[in-house]
Design a protein around this motif. Structure first.
Motif, PDB file in Angstrom:
ATOM      1  N   LEU A  84       2.566   1.594  -3.320  1.00  0.00           N
ATOM      2  CA  LEU A  84       1.445   2.447  -4.409  1.00  0.00           C
ATOM      3  C   LEU A  84       1.003   3.679  -3.990  1.00  0.00           C
ATOM      4  O   LEU A  84       1.080   4.300  -5.197  1.00  0.00           O
ATOM      5  CB  LEU A  84       0.385   1.543  -4.506  1.00  0.00           C
ATOM      6  N   ILE A 134      -6.469   1.345  -5.296  1.00  0.00           N
ATOM      7  CA  ILE A 134      -5.747   0.005  -5.075  1.00  0.00           C
ATOM      8  C   ILE A 134      -4.982   0.115  -3.565  1.00  0.00           C
ATOM      9  O   ILE A 134      -5.105  -0.857  -2.824  1.00  0.00           O
ATOM     10  CB  ILE A 134      -5.147  -0.425  -6.072  1.00  0.00           C
ATOM     11  N   ILE A 164      -7.176  -0.074  -0.730  1.00  0.00           N
ATOM     12  CA  ILE A 164      -7.821  -1.349  -0.720  1.00  0.00           C
ATOM     13  C   ILE A 164      -6.761  -2.361   0.036  1.00  0.00           C
ATOM     14  O   ILE A 164      -7.356  -2.870   0.951  1.00  0.00           O
ATOM     15  CB  ILE A 164      -8.293  -1.844  -2.046  1.00  0.00           C
ATOM     16  N   LEU A 165      -5.773  -2.168  -0.415  1.00  0.00           N
ATOM     17  CA  LEU A 165      -4.636  -3.125   0.268  1.00  0.00           C
ATOM     18  C   LEU A 165      -4.476  -2.603   1.937  1.00  0.00           C
ATOM     19  O   LEU A 165      -4.089  -3.685   2.588  1.00  0.00           O
ATOM     20  CB  LEU A 165      -3.166  -2.767  -0.457  1.00  0.00           C
ATOM     21  N   TRP A 219      -6.485   5.465  -9.822  1.00  0.00           N
ATOM     22  CA  TRP A 219      -6.846   3.987  -9.807  1.00  0.00           C
ATOM     23  C   TRP A 219      -5.833   3.304  -8.942  1.00  0.00           C
ATOM     24  O   TRP A 219      -6.012   2.359  -8.189  1.00  0.00           O
ATOM     25  CB  TRP A 219      -6.974   3.267 -11.057  1.00  0.00           C
ATOM     26  N   VAL A 220      -4.387   3.622  -9.100  1.00  0.00           N
ATOM     27  CA  VAL A 220      -3.370   3.130  -8.408  1.00  0.00           C
ATOM     28  C   VAL A 220      -3.717   3.531  -6.701  1.00  0.00           C
ATOM     29  O   VAL A 220      -3.288   2.676  -6.002  1.00  0.00           O
ATOM     30  CB  VAL A 220      -2.122   3.570  -8.702  1.00  0.00           C
ATOM     31  N   SER A 237       0.724  -1.274   0.242  1.00  0.00           N
ATOM     32  CA  SER A 237      -0.020   0.012  -0.190  1.00  0.00           C
ATOM     33  C   SER A 237       1.011   1.303  -0.026  1.00  0.00           C
ATOM     34  O   SER A 237       0.726   2.213  -0.732  1.00  0.00           O
ATOM     35  CB  SER A 237      -0.907  -0.020   1.358  1.00  0.00           C
TER      36      SER A 237
END
Length: 135
Positions: A76, A98, A101-102, A94-95, A73
């Motif tokens: 990113l 993600i 989410i991680l 988008w990255v 995370s």
């Protein structure tokens, strides 16, 4: 919706860093306990020690996953900042999503690990209570 700026992913740096410090402290504490249990088990092979060792193996694996998802995370978030810097804003959004989410997954593993830890401590307390009742 507001555009993603460099400061947005940067805000997570301190939070993720503190979380990673807590995860590392958990890992180090488990390592010390496991070493101690190993020595105890070599002296006397008791089933209760094996249960504790198996419990710690599960918790150690969960901590490893917590660290992996947390570090990914953070990675990113850095990538998001780079993408914003080079003006790839759509990909950056988008990255960053993600990355969030991680981080959520990492925190989910933490909740799971805390549940297992609490259950293990309750077993220890009940062992003490049972011992006191027998006296």
């Amino acid at each position: 919706m507001e555009a993603l700026t460099l400061t947005t992913p940067a805000l997570l740096f301190s939070a993720i860093s503190l979380i990673m410090l807590a995860y590392t402290n958990r890992f180090l504490a488990y390592a010390a306990v496991i070493r101690d249990l190993r020595d105890k088990y070599l002296q006397r092979q008791e089933a209760s020690l094996l249960r504790q060792i198996n419990n710690l193996k599960i918790r150690l694996n969960l901590t490893r996953y917590m660290q992996i998802f947390g570090i990914t995370s953070l990675l990113l978030c850095v990538l998001t900042m780079f993408l914003i810097y080079v003006d790839y804003n759509v990909i950056a959004v988008w990255v960053f999503g993600i990355a969030l989410i991680l981080l959520i997954i990492s925190l989910g593993f933490l909740i799971w690990e805390i549940q297992i830890s609490s259950k293990a401590l309750k077993h220890h307390l009940s062992d003490i209570e049972n011992d006191l009742k027998q006296r």
